[in-house]
Design a protein around this motif. Structure first.
Motif, short mmCIF file in Angstrom:
data_model
loop_
_atom_site.label_atom_id
_atom_site.label_comp_id
_atom_site.label_asym_id
_atom_site.label_seq_id
_atom_site.Cartn_x
_atom_site.Cartn_y
_atom_site.Cartn_z
N LYS A 4 -2.74 5.12 -11.47
CA LYS A 4 -2.81 5.06 -9.56
C LYS A 4 -2.42 5.92 -9.03
CE LYS A 4 0.33 0.89 -10.83
NZ LYS A 4 1.67 -0.09 -10.46
N THR A 7 -6.12 7.28 -8.68
CA THR A 7 -6.53 6.14 -8.07
C THR A 7 -6.43 6.75 -6.33
OG1 THR A 7 -6.56 4.80 -9.00
CG2 THR A 7 -6.76 3.81 -6.54
N ASN A 149 1.96 2.36 -5.10
CA ASN A 149 0.73 2.71 -5.27
C ASN A 149 -0.17 3.53 -3.83
OD1 ASN A 149 -0.85 1.02 -6.71
ND2 ASN A 149 0.99 0.01 -6.31
N ARG A 182 -6.42 -0.30 4.30
CA ARG A 182 -6.21 0.98 2.64
C ARG A 182 -6.38 -0.76 1.35
NH1 ARG A 182 -2.50 3.55 -0.05
NH2 ARG A 182 -3.58 3.46 -2.36
N MET A 186 -8.57 -2.08 -1.17
CA MET A 186 -7.92 -2.23 -2.80
C MET A 186 -8.60 -3.30 -3.53
SD MET A 186 -4.70 0.20 -2.68
CE MET A 186 -4.50 -0.33 -4.43
N LYS A 191 -8.77 -2.54 -7.42
CA LYS A 191 -7.94 -1.69 -8.13
C LYS A 191 -6.21 -2.69 -7.60
CE LYS A 191 -11.97 1.88 -7.10
NZ LYS A 191 -11.45 3.10 -6.01
N ALA A 192 -6.15 -3.39 -6.79
CA ALA A 192 -4.43 -3.72 -6.55
C ALA A 192 -4.37 -4.56 -8.03
CB ALA A 192 -4.44 -4.72 -5.66
N SER A 198 -6.46 -9.22 -8.55
CA SER A 198 -7.83 -8.55 -6.81
C SER A 198 -8.56 -9.38 -6.63
CB SER A 198 -8.40 -7.02 -7.51
OG SER A 198 -7.66 -6.39 -6.94
#
Length: 301
Positions: A4, A7, A149, A182, A186, A191-192, A198
């Motif tokens: 995280k 990222t 995050n 953003r 993600m 990427k969430a 996601s």
């Protein structure tokens, strides 16, 4: 945690090198002239990386846009095995948020799958469903996920100890145009929470009932995910469009609006439509699509 942090660092570095689209910024500034309130906009072409920003780091009330963060908190608990996406939940009258929500019509002890409650929260923006899911995940848990995050502005305020002053100022949630974009990016990039979570969220967010503002200015055959946030003095929307020539994401937020009416001619609503229309045709200049004559009577959601 290392993943995280990596990222977040990569996102910060890439954002630092993002090139400002001066032409688009000027067009957006022209649209904002004379608006009776305060507005913020952030736009990014995800293919080229070019951005346009006006008050993009300013804090604004999210209203129902905070439900995307609640969704992330719930998905994180599912990912960790603390909840199940299809588990049965028991509705209780104490959960009711007064209004015209679908879930509020349930009877005490009725059962419903968590997946359907999540659908109602995002698709219909059902407040009773949203508060139920926030309670299941925990407001502090959701805010911790945001913090971990790299989100510094976006927070749930309602029913979270220590956030009372922020709730008094911003309502249910608070964010900035940049951070809303953003978060959507993600989710688009898998990427969430996780790639699987996601993807599930992306499907949910592409089935929005409230399509009479920004979405009405995008052809119905072009896929987009979105979330709207509407209260009397603040009207906002975040949208990520899978446009033919490349994805783009934008958020337009408003606050301290003079026009607090709930009609199709509301000044902020019209501004949202104008911004959405400008962006679609800016990125798709050869597409001559416009809303068909007579569609207005079918957009009175």
């Amino acid at each position: 945690m290392k993943y995280k942090l990596l990222t977040l660092l990569l996102f910060i570095v890439s954002a630092g090198f993002a090139q400002t689209d001066a032409k688009l910024t000027a067009k957006l500034q022209d649209l904002l002239k004379g608006f009776n309130g305060q507005a913020g906009i952030y736009v990014q072409n995800l293919k080229t990386g070019k951005t346009a920003a006006i008050n993009a780091d300013t804090l604004f009330p999210t209203a129902s846009m905070i439900k995307v963060s609640i969704q992330c908190g719930v998905m994180d608990k599912i990912e960790k095995g603390q909840l199940q996406y299809n588990q049965k939940l028991v509705y209780r009258d104490s959960l009711l948020y007064a209004g015209s929500d679908i879930l509020g019509s349930f009877k005490d002890k009725d059962t419903i799958a968590l997946s359907k409650v999540a659908m109602l929260m995002i698709t219909m923006s059902d407040n009773t469903a949203s508060l139920w899911l926030q309670k299941l995940a925990g407001g502090e848990y959701i805010n911790n996920w945001l913090d971990q995050n790299g989100f510094t502005a976006t927070r749930v305020n309602s029913k979270v100890p220590g956030r009372e002053a922020m709730r008094g100022k911003y309502g249910w949630g608070v964010s900035s145009p940049y951070e809303m974009c953003r978060l959507f990016t993600m989710i688009r990039q898998g990427k969430a929470v996780s790639a699987a979570a996601s993807e599930r969220m992306y499907r949910n967010m592409g089935r929005i009932y409230w399509d009479e503002r920004a979405l009405s200015q995008i052809p119905p055959y072009v896929h987009a995910i979105s979330k709207q946030g509407m209260v009397n003095a603040s009207r906002s929307e975040t949208v990520l469009v899978n446009a033919p020539h490349g994805d783009y994401v934008f958020c337009i937020t408003t606050k301290n609006n003079h026009d607090q009416s709930w009609t199709p001619t509301n000044e902020a609503d019209q501004l949202i439509r104008k911004v959405s229309a400008l962006l679609y045709h800016y990125y798709e200049p050869k597409d001559k699509w416009v809303p068909v004559d007579g569609i207005g009577k079918y957009m009175l959601n």
